[in-house]
Design an enzyme around this catalytic site. Structure first.
Site, PDB file in Angstrom:
ATOM      1  N   HIS A  65       0.829  -1.217   0.000  1.00 44.17           N
ATOM      2  CA  HIS A  65       0.000   0.000   0.000  1.00 44.17           C
ATOM      3  C   HIS A  65       0.856   1.256   0.000  1.00 44.17           C
ATOM      4  O   HIS A  65       1.962   1.301   0.541  1.00 44.17           O
ATOM      5  CB  HIS A  65      -0.993  -0.015   1.158  1.00 44.17           C
ATOM      6  CG  HIS A  65      -0.410   0.087   2.537  1.00 44.17           C
ATOM      7  ND1 HIS A  65      -0.175   1.296   3.148  1.00 44.17           N
ATOM      8  CD2 HIS A  65      -0.043  -0.859   3.432  1.00 44.17           C
ATOM      9  CE1 HIS A  65       0.304   1.091   4.360  1.00 44.17           C
ATOM     10  NE2 HIS A  65       0.406  -0.213   4.558  1.00 44.17           N
ATOM     11  N   ASP A 174       6.014   2.488   6.256  1.00 45.91           N
ATOM     12  CA  ASP A 174       4.823   1.634   6.224  1.00 45.91           C
ATOM     13  C   ASP A 174       3.837   2.286   5.256  1.00 45.91           C
ATOM     14  O   ASP A 174       3.122   3.191   5.626  1.00 45.91           O
ATOM     15  CB  ASP A 174       4.234   1.533   7.634  1.00 45.91           C
ATOM     16  CG  ASP A 174       2.898   0.810   7.685  1.00 45.91           C
ATOM     17  OD1 ASP A 174       2.513   0.165   6.688  1.00 45.91           O
ATOM     18  OD2 ASP A 174       2.232   0.895   8.740  1.00 45.91           O
ATOM     19  N   GLU A 206      -5.301   1.619   2.700  1.00 42.94           N
ATOM     20  CA  GLU A 206      -5.086   0.458   3.566  1.00 42.94           C
ATOM     21  C   GLU A 206      -5.213   0.828   5.028  1.00 42.94           C
ATOM     22  O   GLU A 206      -5.714   0.045   5.845  1.00 42.94           O
ATOM     23  CB  GLU A 206      -3.705  -0.155   3.291  1.00 42.94           C
ATOM     24  CG  GLU A 206      -3.461  -1.510   3.961  1.00 42.94           C
ATOM     25  CD  GLU A 206      -2.891  -1.411   5.366  1.00 42.94           C
ATOM     26  OE1 GLU A 206      -2.840  -2.449   6.066  1.00 42.94           O
ATOM     27  OE2 GLU A 206      -2.491  -0.297   5.798  1.00 42.94           O
ATOM     28  N   GLU A 207      -4.747   2.026   5.389  1.00 45.52           N
ATOM     29  CA  GLU A 207      -4.725   2.413   6.791  1.00 45.52           C
ATOM     30  C   GLU A 207      -6.113   2.684   7.368  1.00 45.52           C
ATOM     31  O   GLU A 207      -6.258   2.808   8.580  1.00 45.52           O
ATOM     32  CB  GLU A 207      -3.841   3.654   6.983  1.00 45.52           C
ATOM     33  CG  GLU A 207      -2.369   3.449   6.637  1.00 45.52           C
ATOM     34  CD  GLU A 207      -1.647   2.481   7.557  1.00 45.52           C
ATOM     35  OE1 GLU A 207      -2.279   1.979   8.510  1.00 45.52           O
ATOM     36  OE2 GLU A 207      -0.454   2.235   7.338  1.00 45.52           O
ATOM     37  N   ASP A 229       3.948  -6.120   3.426  1.00 45.68           N
ATOM     38  CA  ASP A 229       3.699  -5.035   4.375  1.00 45.68           C
ATOM     39  C   ASP A 229       4.798  -5.060   5.432  1.00 45.68           C
ATOM     40  O   ASP A 229       5.834  -5.684   5.231  1.00 45.68           O
ATOM     41  CB  ASP A 229       2.304  -5.184   4.994  1.00 45.68           C
ATOM     42  CG  ASP A 229       1.663  -3.849   5.341  1.00 45.68           C
ATOM     43  OD1 ASP A 229       2.371  -2.963   5.865  1.00 45.68           O
ATOM     44  OD2 ASP A 229       0.448  -3.676   5.119  1.00 45.68           O
ATOM     45  N   HIS A 313       3.858   3.637  12.553  1.00 47.94           N
ATOM     46  CA  HIS A 313       2.899   4.741  12.563  1.00 47.94           C
ATOM     47  C   HIS A 313       3.443   5.973  13.289  1.00 47.94           C
ATOM     48  O   HIS A 313       2.699   6.704  13.952  1.00 47.94           O
ATOM     49  CB  HIS A 313       1.561   4.312  13.163  1.00 47.94           C
ATOM     50  CG  HIS A 313       0.787   3.402  12.265  1.00 47.94           C
ATOM     51  ND1 HIS A 313      -0.530   3.053  12.505  1.00 47.94           N
ATOM     52  CD2 HIS A 313       1.136   2.752  11.120  1.00 47.94           C
ATOM     53  CE1 HIS A 313      -0.945   2.232  11.548  1.00 47.94           C
ATOM     54  NE2 HIS A 313       0.056   2.040  10.701  1.00 47.94           N
TER      55      HIS A 313
END
Length: 342
Positions: A65, A174, A206-207, A229, A313
């Site tokens: 992603h 990410d 995706e998140e 991922d 994140h």
């Protein structure tokens, strides 16, 4: 693959979930020379196709992603902005954080924080909830309302830089690191004859809900898929049973979201190449695009391959060069088996 150049370019681009246009455009420029066709879906996901030339050939999909966690303006108060998150962000990291608001041109702001001198002892030990935080853009109320309307997205300021000798650190690793690996796979396969059509997907959203992958995969209708991922990298304060070693090799997912045949084939490829791998048991959802991809149409045999990454994140996500290279080597060997796996 020049990972320093590619990650520096990809991670510098803003692409919070639902607002990925700039990140997708930048990724498309890197993807275009390596495939036969590039297109974007209605939800903005990026697709590259390398055809093998065989009519009716099976379709193998690699997904990573392109969106990142971010923020969105929800209101205004005395010139300060109220905001909430796009994706999972721990509010403890936000006070005094620098953000870029995605206006034209982009604008700078800082998450306000109370100096320690003005805090009580009790306040100093508490993390503020997101609805208690403000974004300072240095404007009065009227100017802030005009320049930053409700719905304005934002991301953490920064890109990607080298950390130490072999690590990279920055925002959006990410999963831009995963997409960089897919570019590396394509480079490694440039002169290889394939017996399947290879699709590379840089998916959006995706998140938040994986809608970019869900819709793209429905259109591609692959026979098999590997979702690439990140997973949690080890740190001194983290549970060793829930984290993985940086430079310890790619992490192969095991569980109901991971096709057993594909996982075993990955382990076999790694053994043949002399690549160390790590295993992650996923007893339910993998927390990746593999979960919805697996049930697209009549079902897609799906595997999960992850890169160990520290500080997920946050704007200081950290990853190791050796894991990037080993994951690309493993995936390239896996793709070469092509039709045998489908």
């Amino acid at each position: 693959m020049d990972y320093e150049r590619v990650l520096g370019r990809l991670c510098a681009l803003p692409g919070p979930s639902g607002f990925e246009t700039q990140a997708v455009q930048g990724a498309a420029e890197l993807l275009r020379p390596l495939v036969d066709e590039v297109y974007t879906t209605r939800l903005g996901s990026l697709v590259g196709v390398r055809r093998c030339g065989r009519e009716g050939a099976p379709r193998l999909l690699l997904d990573a992603h392109l969106d990142e966690v971010g923020f969105i303006v929800t209101g205004h108060e005395e010139g300060f902005l109220r905001f909430t998150t796009l994706g999972g962000v721990d509010s403890r990291i936000l006070p005094d954080r620098e953000l870029f608001l995605l206006t034209k041109p982009p604008a700078f702001g800082v998450v306000s924080c109370m100096p320690s001198h003005l805090q009580s002892g009790e306040d100093a030990d508490k993390a503020l909830a997101i609805n208690k935080l403000f974004l300072d853009v240095g404007l009065c109320q009227e100017e802030a309302l005009q320049k930053f309307p409700i719905g304005t997205p934002a991301v953490c300021r920064g890109g990607c830089t080298q950390l130490g000798t072999d690590c990279f650190c920055g925002k959006a690793l990410d999963d831009r690191a995963g997409f960089a690996v897919l570019l590396d796979v394509l480079e490694r396969l440039q002169d290889a004859a394939l017996d399947c059509d290879l699709y590379v997907l840089g998916s959006t959203q995706e998140e938040t809900n994986s809608s970019g992958a869900v819709t793209a995969v429905f259109g591609i209708c692959p026979d098999i898929c590997v979702a690439v991922d990140v997973t949690h990298g080890e740190t001194p304060d983290a549970d060793k049973d829930k984290t993985f070693t940086l430079s310890g090799g790619p992490v192969i997912g095991l569980g109901p979201n991971c096709d057993q045949k594909l996982s075993q084939q990955m382990k076999k490829c790694a053994e043949e190449l002399g690549i160390s791998v790590q295993l992650e048991v996923m007893s339910g959802s993998s927390g990746t695009n593999a979960w919805p991809i697996q049930i697209s149409r009549e079902g897609v045999a799906t595997a999960v391959l992850s890169l160990p990454l520290r500080y997920m994140h946050t704007p200081i996500e950290t990853i190791h060069r050796q894991d990037l290279e080993d994951t690309a080597r493993l995936l390239a060997a896996f793709v070469k088996k092509g039709a045998e796996l489908c």
